[in-house]
Design an enzyme around this catalytic site. Structure first.
Site, short mmCIF file in Angstrom:
data_model
loop_
_atom_site.label_atom_id
_atom_site.label_comp_id
_atom_site.label_asym_id
_atom_site.label_seq_id
_atom_site.Cartn_x
_atom_site.Cartn_y
_atom_site.Cartn_z
N ILE A 28 0.83 -1.20 0.00
CA ILE A 28 0.00 0.00 0.00
C ILE A 28 0.86 1.25 0.00
CG2 ILE A 28 -1.62 1.35 1.40
CD1 ILE A 28 -2.83 -1.35 2.31
N ASP A 50 12.83 4.48 10.81
CA ASP A 50 12.26 3.56 11.79
C ASP A 50 11.29 4.37 12.65
OD1 ASP A 50 11.60 1.83 13.82
OD2 ASP A 50 13.66 1.48 14.49
N ASN A 70 1.68 4.89 7.11
CA ASN A 70 1.37 3.54 6.63
C ASN A 70 2.15 2.44 7.35
OD1 ASN A 70 0.32 1.55 4.54
ND2 ASN A 70 2.52 1.43 4.15
N ARG A 95 3.50 14.16 15.07
CA ARG A 95 4.04 15.20 15.94
C ARG A 95 5.18 15.96 15.26
NH1 ARG A 95 5.09 12.48 21.18
NH2 ARG A 95 6.88 11.60 20.08
N TYR A 155 -2.68 -6.19 17.00
CA TYR A 155 -2.78 -5.41 15.76
C TYR A 155 -4.12 -4.67 15.71
CZ TYR A 155 -3.36 -4.66 10.70
OH TYR A 155 -3.59 -4.12 9.45
N LYS A 184 -4.72 -0.57 15.68
CA LYS A 184 -5.44 0.12 14.61
C LYS A 184 -6.66 0.86 15.16
CE LYS A 184 -2.99 -1.04 10.93
NZ LYS A 184 -2.24 -0.04 10.15
#
Length: 260
Positions: free
Chosen positions: A21, A62, A89, A125, A157, A161
């Protein structure tokens, strides 16, 4: 999309953009005129992807490391003369749940939360002051998941999300007075490299679970990102957009049972 240049002159940073994606999003925004910084923990893959996109650059980032995030944002601002769009992403690899929930160790949660949720927090941020200086075109688009809205397994996970969706809403309120819009996309199943070798499973899943008869492609999600990041969505903020082929709107299995 042909001839559309909604992002002419924009500077864009995409995390987790070496593949899937993220890579499709980088390609789509660049095709519409943006200069894109392709970032990923896999620097070689990021550079390979960027080499295929006119005007794109690549940098290792990272999102679990605040210094790495700050460096990536600073690089984009210097390279592009500013930053207009951030696409969050990056996410941590999904670790299968144990058979019993109580057997899930802490590190399966902390690792997921630190990258998938806190990674987006760190990037937002660092980017926000620059997005606020973008003359009203600043936008953040985060990639969530239908796992944030329903039970498809993968506790950590899914929680990360769901937290990202909450963060999207609260940050939208904070950023709106500064002219920055903040939105999220919740994809359903998308045919990425994680499904390599399981094409038959994807086809079966698409035909049985998805009302539109197929699973998604990275390009489906990239198109939605392009919309929310563009001025076409100038009056949209704090929203979570499902891009899921109708998965959550229509209960296929219930209908099949009722019609038996």
């Amino acid at each position: 999309m042909a001839g559309t240049r909604r992002f002419e002159g924009y500077g864009v940073l995409v995390t987790g953009a070496a593949r899937g994606i993220g890579a499709a999003t980088a390609r789509r925004l660049a095709a519409e005129g943006a200069r894109v910084l392709v970032t990923d923990v896999d620097e070689d893959a990021a550079r390979e992807t960027a080499s295929e996109i006119p005007g794109a650059e690549a940098l290792r980032c990272d999102v679990a490391d605040p210094a790495s995030v700050e460096a990536a944002v600073a690089y984009a601002v210097k390279a592009f003369g500013g930053l207009d769009v951030l696409v969050n992403n990056a996410f941590a690899p999904v670790v299968p749940d144990h058979e019993l929930f109580e057997d899930d160790p802490d590190d399966s949660w902390t690792g997921q939360l630190d990258v998938t949720l806190m990674g987006a927090v760190r990037c937002s941020r660092a980017a926000l002051p620059h997005l606020a200086a973008a003359g009203g075109r600043g936008a953040i688009v985060s990639i969530g998941s239908v796992n944030a809205e329903a039970d498809f397994g993968n506790h950590a996970y899914s929680a990360a999300k769901a937290g990202l969706a909450s963060f999207t809403r609260t940050l939208a309120g904070d950023a709106a007075p500064r002219g920055v819009r903040v939105n999220q996309i919740n994809p359903g199943t998308v045919a990425t490299r994680g499904w390599a070798g399981r094409e038959a499973d994807l086809a079966a899943l698409g035909s049985r679970a998805y009302p539109l008869g197929r699973v998604g492609t990275p390009e489906d999600i990239a198109a939605a990102v392009a919309f929310l990041a563009s001025r076409d969505a100038a009056w949209i903020t704090g929203t979570v957009l499902r891009v899921d082929g109708g998965l959550l709107a229509v209960n296929r299995h219930f209908g099949e049972i009722m019609n038996d």
